[in-house]
Design an enzyme around this catalytic site. Structure first.
Site, short mmCIF file in Angstrom:
data_model
loop_
_atom_site.label_atom_id
_atom_site.label_comp_id
_atom_site.label_asym_id
_atom_site.label_seq_id
_atom_site.Cartn_x
_atom_site.Cartn_y
_atom_site.Cartn_z
N LYS A 260 13.19 -121.84 -81.85
CA LYS A 260 13.03 -120.37 -81.92
C LYS A 260 11.80 -119.91 -82.70
CE LYS A 260 15.42 -118.81 -79.71
NZ LYS A 260 15.28 -119.02 -78.23
N THR A 261 10.80 -120.74 -82.71
CA THR A 261 9.58 -120.32 -83.41
C THR A 261 8.43 -120.08 -82.44
OG1 THR A 261 9.03 -122.64 -83.72
CG2 THR A 261 10.11 -121.53 -85.58
N GLY A 262 8.73 -120.22 -81.14
CA GLY A 262 7.69 -120.04 -80.14
C GLY A 262 7.24 -121.37 -79.54
N THR A 263 8.10 -122.38 -79.63
CA THR A 263 7.71 -123.72 -79.17
C THR A 263 7.50 -123.76 -77.65
OG1 THR A 263 10.04 -124.34 -79.08
CG2 THR A 263 8.83 -124.96 -81.07
N LYS B 176 13.11 -116.31 -73.17
CA LYS B 176 12.09 -116.33 -74.23
C LYS B 176 11.52 -114.93 -74.38
CE LYS B 176 12.79 -120.64 -74.49
NZ LYS B 176 13.41 -121.30 -75.62
N GLY B 177 11.63 -114.38 -75.58
CA GLY B 177 11.18 -113.00 -75.80
C GLY B 177 12.25 -112.03 -75.38
N ARG B 178 13.45 -112.28 -75.88
CA ARG B 178 14.59 -111.42 -75.51
C ARG B 178 14.46 -110.06 -76.20
NH1 ARG B 178 17.60 -116.37 -76.36
NH2 ARG B 178 18.42 -117.06 -74.35
N SER C 104 16.73 -114.90 -84.41
CA SER C 104 16.45 -115.29 -83.02
C SER C 104 17.48 -116.34 -82.56
CB SER C 104 15.02 -115.82 -82.92
OG SER C 104 14.79 -116.34 -81.65
P1 A3P Z 1 13.00 -114.39 -79.10
O1 A3P Z 1 13.47 -114.63 -77.73
O2 A3P Z 1 14.08 -114.32 -80.09
O3 A3P Z 1 12.08 -113.18 -79.21
P2 A3P Z 1 11.33 -121.09 -78.70
O4 A3P Z 1 10.51 -121.22 -77.50
O5 A3P Z 1 10.89 -122.02 -79.79
O6 A3P Z 1 12.78 -121.16 -78.42
O7 A3P Z 1 11.06 -119.68 -79.33
C1 A3P Z 1 11.40 -118.50 -78.62
C2 A3P Z 1 10.65 -117.41 -79.29
O8 A3P Z 1 9.28 -117.53 -79.02
C3 A3P Z 1 11.01 -116.06 -78.75
O9 A3P Z 1 12.08 -115.60 -79.54
C4 A3P Z 1 9.75 -115.25 -78.93
O10 A3P Z 1 9.82 -114.30 -79.93
C5 A3P Z 1 8.69 -116.28 -79.30
N1 A3P Z 1 7.44 -116.20 -78.56
C6 A3P Z 1 6.23 -116.37 -79.11
N2 A3P Z 1 5.28 -116.25 -78.17
C7 A3P Z 1 5.89 -116.01 -77.01
C8 A3P Z 1 5.43 -115.80 -75.68
N3 A3P Z 1 4.13 -115.81 -75.40
N4 A3P Z 1 6.34 -115.58 -74.73
C9 A3P Z 1 7.64 -115.55 -75.03
N5 A3P Z 1 8.14 -115.76 -76.26
C10 A3P Z 1 7.28 -115.99 -77.24
#
Ligand code: A3P
Length: 836
Positions: free
Chosen positions: A566-569, A785-787, A664
């Site tokens: 959940k850090t943007g991986t 991702k990006g909820r 997140s």
């Molecule tokens: P949220 O969905 O809570 O906003 P991971 O991929 O490690 O699971 O992390 C998901 C998080 O990546 C998302 O959390 C979102 O905030 C973040 N994020 C960062 N850059 C992003 C991007 N370009 N597109 C989508 N999510 C991104």
């Protein structure tokens, strides 16, 4: 005046009475003392016997009569010996060595390692301070060993007092060695002890004192005639009852030595100090441990002085594999005389080890492929086949790693089995050995598969895991249900048969084989098991030589994205794969994109399984393969495992404000219909106390634990150098990914430099940066991702900000130490908290 005289008279009378009472009291106490001393147990009470029996019987000397092998003791003040402190769960030995290169020190450590005893070495301080002996009121060490006992006796008064008090208080014993050299005084008293040393002697005809309490593995009934190796022995002499000789010998020369008294008597080269002198038990050796019997006594001394908390069981299982039966060029194979020797050796060994049976490994293709005499040897082996155990190699003795196809290997095995059936060799051993140990480690999965399907193999062996040397580090493992035991040592067969049978059996390494856990079907061999850790085969020439040519370390990642979740991986993963020189793994059908090799059960599928996720690179030096598994970051076992396989890999960790990461994660769980997340607010989750339900606490832990970044990073830094680690600012990745990607490219050293400003586009609808497709259209990450979810409640944010404050400060310290740039969110977080 008259009154005054009267008072004085009465006082004098009282004084006389008082003196009289005192005299009577003294006489009574003397009589009382005399009575109890005469009825108390005699001197030389044995010190408390060890508590546990280490899985075997208690020392042979327990309750035994002490033979008068030492000078007669005289009565001295008794000291009580404190029982061995049993409070520590894992006893540790403190070893004072002369230097890191000193030979005896290394031999001591080798024995401790072979026995899998925990130890800590220190260079023995001549002056200067003792290492810390206590840890929060708990004794750190269960035993102290001095490579040079003089370093102990010559300690300055303060340190000596410190160590002695520690030993007496916690029942910690001391083992010490005195190794004479040409400068040693011929005779001297050991400073502060009623013990004399006589050095540089040649000795012969050793005896073991059956009354020595420490005897456990060492059996006292043998007396060996003949000289002991070397002329630099030291013997101990004392008339104090605290010293019990353990090993005694005669001086080599037939003349009695003047300083050893008028008679040619037995002299002690190892003594056990029962602790009657100063409350501390010791064992002193008048030489090093090269002499095989000293090794045994040393192991016994460790067991005794630690109350058998550091102890080797008396149980030993001996399995001798005789490899390569029928194999070999003409002129090098077994003849009838050799087979007879083998049988007679087996018979002799059976007198020492009941039911001892040689285990013969055969390759049927070479039966009758020798000279006439050798073919007769083959026939004789088969005539006596029921007197041996048998196990298969490959039919043609080929190395399995050279064959990629399971069916080819299986066919080879079937031919060997057919041979066995035709010649009445049993086929149900469940044990096999691969020629040259090829395919066992590094694992060649095809071999394991074929073994299971044709022979039903459950146990094999190798000396290659983790490496050939040092032998004492070898371990076993389990792969695909087949237990791989480790060979401890190899002996040339002719040595066993002709020259050194006795010595071979006495092998200190036989002594030091730790009882372990596997049993194959018939041979009752207990073996050692450790979990398989995939070590890079390309860093050990022997491993490379027995590894399939079709396999290559180029098919392994050059870097890892380790998370946390959940850090943007996923965004980072997708941006990385846009680069023309960077390739990710094939997606896992089970975990979607992530392999999750190092953190869970997949790890036991081995390196072949892992490598199958990666393509063969078209250009080894310019192609960068990577994998991203986001829970590698905070799974403690991962850094060690990853470093064993990928020691040169670069590591990317992505950090955002741990408060947002936790939220997140909570939202992620709600989206996945986790009932606990649905039924509890985020505030309830993070503030739940210890009495909350298990499920709630699990969710809390998974929300909060990955965010203690510094703790996890420190685990990684134990196994990877700081320069291999790059901290990616997750907040910046979200707001300005092109900038972050430029930094990553630089860190990786990847070429060509890819232009992310052109490759990415901000999508207003999604609210995130996405891949720019041809024509400028965005391709964004999926819905997960990006909820969209509500803002975090301010009081929850305040609570978590406080929760992570110390952790963030720790991260600040760590990043400063590493010389890594501070993520923007950390800077802001620390600024705001310092104002609050
Ligand atoms: P949220 O969905 O809570 O906003 P991971 O991929 O490690 O699971 O992390 C998901 C998080 O990546 C998302 O959390 C979102 O905030 C973040 N994020 C960062 N850059 C992003 C991007 N370009 N597109 C989508 N999510 C991104």
């Amino acid at each position: 005046m008259g009154l005054w005289k009267l008072v004085r008279g009465v006082r004098q009378l009282e004084l006389h009475r008082l003196i009289l009472v005192l005299i009577v009291f003294c006489l009574l106490s003397m009589a009382f003392l005399a009575y109890f001393v005469s009825n108390s147990p005699k001197i030389k009470e044995a010190p408390p016997m060890p508590f546990s029996d280490c899985g075997g019987v208690v020392a042979a000397a327990a309750g035994g009569q002490r033979a008068p092998l030492f000078l007669p003791p005289f009565t001295v003040r008794q000291r009580t010996v404190k029982a061995v402190d049993n409070s520590r769960t894992e006893p540790v030995v403190l070893v004072f060595v002369e230097s890191i290169y000193s030979q005896l020190g290394q031999e001591i450590v080798a024995i401790l390692e072979s026995s899998r005893f925990r130890y800590h070495t220190e260079i023995a301080p001549s002056k200067g301070d003792m290492p810390t002996l206590m840890e929060r009121d708990i004794a750190r060490y269960a035993l102290v060993i001095y490579e040079n006992i003089l370093k102990y006796v010559n300690l300055d008064a303060w340190n000596r007092d410190l160590l002695d008090k520690y030993c007496a208080e916690f029942g910690v014993g001391i083992i010490g060695f005195f190794k004479a050299n040409e400068n040693s005084l011929l005779s001297a008293q050991l400073k502060g002890f009623p013990l004399f040393l006589h050095s540089n002697l040649g000795l012969r005809d050793y005896h073991i004192n059956p009354a020595a309490p420490l005897l456990y593995i060492t059996k006292p009934n043998e007396v060996e005639q003949g000289p002991l190796p070397g002329d630099d022995w030291t013997v101990f002499q004392s008339n104090h009852s605290t010293y019990e000789p353990v090993l005694l010998a005669l001086t080599k020369s037939s003349e009695a030595l003047a300083h050893l008294g008028p008679h040619r008597a037995l002299h002690a080269t190892v003594v056990q100090d029962l602790g009657l002198h100063d409350g501390i038990q010791r064992v002193l050796f008048g030489n090093n441990i090269s002499f095989w019997l000293h090794k045994l006594i040393f192991v016994d001394a460790i067991a005794y002085l630690t109350g058998k908390r550091l102890c080797l069981s008396l149980e030993r299982h001996l399995l001798v594999d005789v490899d390569d039966i029928f194999v070999g060029k003409e002129g090098t194979r077994m003849k009838v005389t050799d087979v007879k020797a083998l049988l007679s050796t087996q018979n002799k060994l059976q007198t020492l080890v009941p039911n001892f049976t040689f285990n013969l490994g055969f390759s049927g293709k070479f039966y009758h492929a020798g000279t006439e005499e050798e073919d007769e040897g083959d026939d004789m082996l088969l005539q006596h086949r029921h007197e041996f155990w048998w196990f298969p190699h490959m039919w043609s003795h080929m190395q399995p790693h050279l064959f990629h196809n399971v069916s080819v290997l299986a066919e080879q095995m079937r031919l060997n089995m057919q041979f066995a059936q035709e010649h009445g060799i049993p086929t149900d051993m469940g044990y096999a050995v691969a020629p040259h140990h090829s395919g066992v480690y590094p694992v060649h999965s095809q071999l394991y598969e074929a073994w299971k399907s044709v022979w039903g193999i459950t146990v094999t062996s190798t000396e290659e895991y983790p490496h050939l040397r040092p032998a004492r580090h070898r371990r076993g493992f389990i792969h695909r249900g087949i237990k791989v035991k480790h060979c401890h040592f190899t002996v040339k067969l002719d040595n066993l048969i002709q020259k050194n049978m006795k010595e071979s059996i006495r092998f200190a390494c036989v002594l030091l084989i730790r009882p372990s856990v596997f049993k194959s079907k018939k041979n009752n061999a207990k073996l050692c098991y450790c979990s398989l850790s995939s070590i890079n085969p390309c860093h050990d020439k022997r491993h490379k030589d027995i590894w399939s040519k079709e396999k290559t370390c180029d098919r392994l990642p050059k870097f890892l994205v380790i998370g946390p979740q959940k850090t943007g991986t996923s965004a980072l993963h997708s941006f990385l794969t846009l680069h023309p020189a960077i390739t990710s793994n094939f997606p896992s059908p089970v975990t979607f994109e992530e392999i999750q090799f190092f953190n869970g059960p997949n790890y036991h599928d081995g390196i072949d399984w892992y490598m199958d996720f990666f393509p063969f690179p078209s250009n080894v030096s310019t192609d960068f393969m990577f994998e991203k598994s986001a829970n590698y970051f905070d799974t403690e076992v991962v850094p060690k495992r990853a470093a064993a396989l990928l020691p040169r890999a670069k590591i990317l960790a992505l950090l955002i404000n741990p408060v947002d990461r936790a939220y997140s994660w909570y939202q992620h769980q709600r989206a996945h219909q986790d009932p606990v997340a649905i039924n509890h607010t985020f505030h309830e989750v993070v503030t739940a106390g210890p009495s909350a339900s298990k499920e709630l606490l699990t969710l809390q832990n998974r929300s909060l634990k990955p965010g203690t970044y510094a703790t996890h990073l420190e685990h990684w830094l134990v196994h990877y150098q700081a320069r291999q680690l790059h901290i990616v600012d997750g907040t910046l990745l979200r707001s300005n990914p092109a900038l972050v990607m430029d930094g990553i490219q630089q860190f990786l050293g990847v070429t060509p430099i890819f232009n992310y400003t052109q490759a990415l586009v901000f999508d207003e609808g999604k609210g995130f940066w996405c891949q720019r497709l041809e024509g400028g259209r965005p391709k964004c990450l999926g819905k997960s991702k990006g909820r969209k979810y509500p803002e975090m409640a301010p009081e929850t944010r305040a609570f978590l900000t406080e929760y992570y404050r110390e952790h963030n400060l720790e991260l600040l310290r760590l990043l400063n130490l590493l010389g890594q740039a501070l993520p923007t969110w950390l800077r802001e977080e620390l600024q705001s908290t310092s104002w609050s």
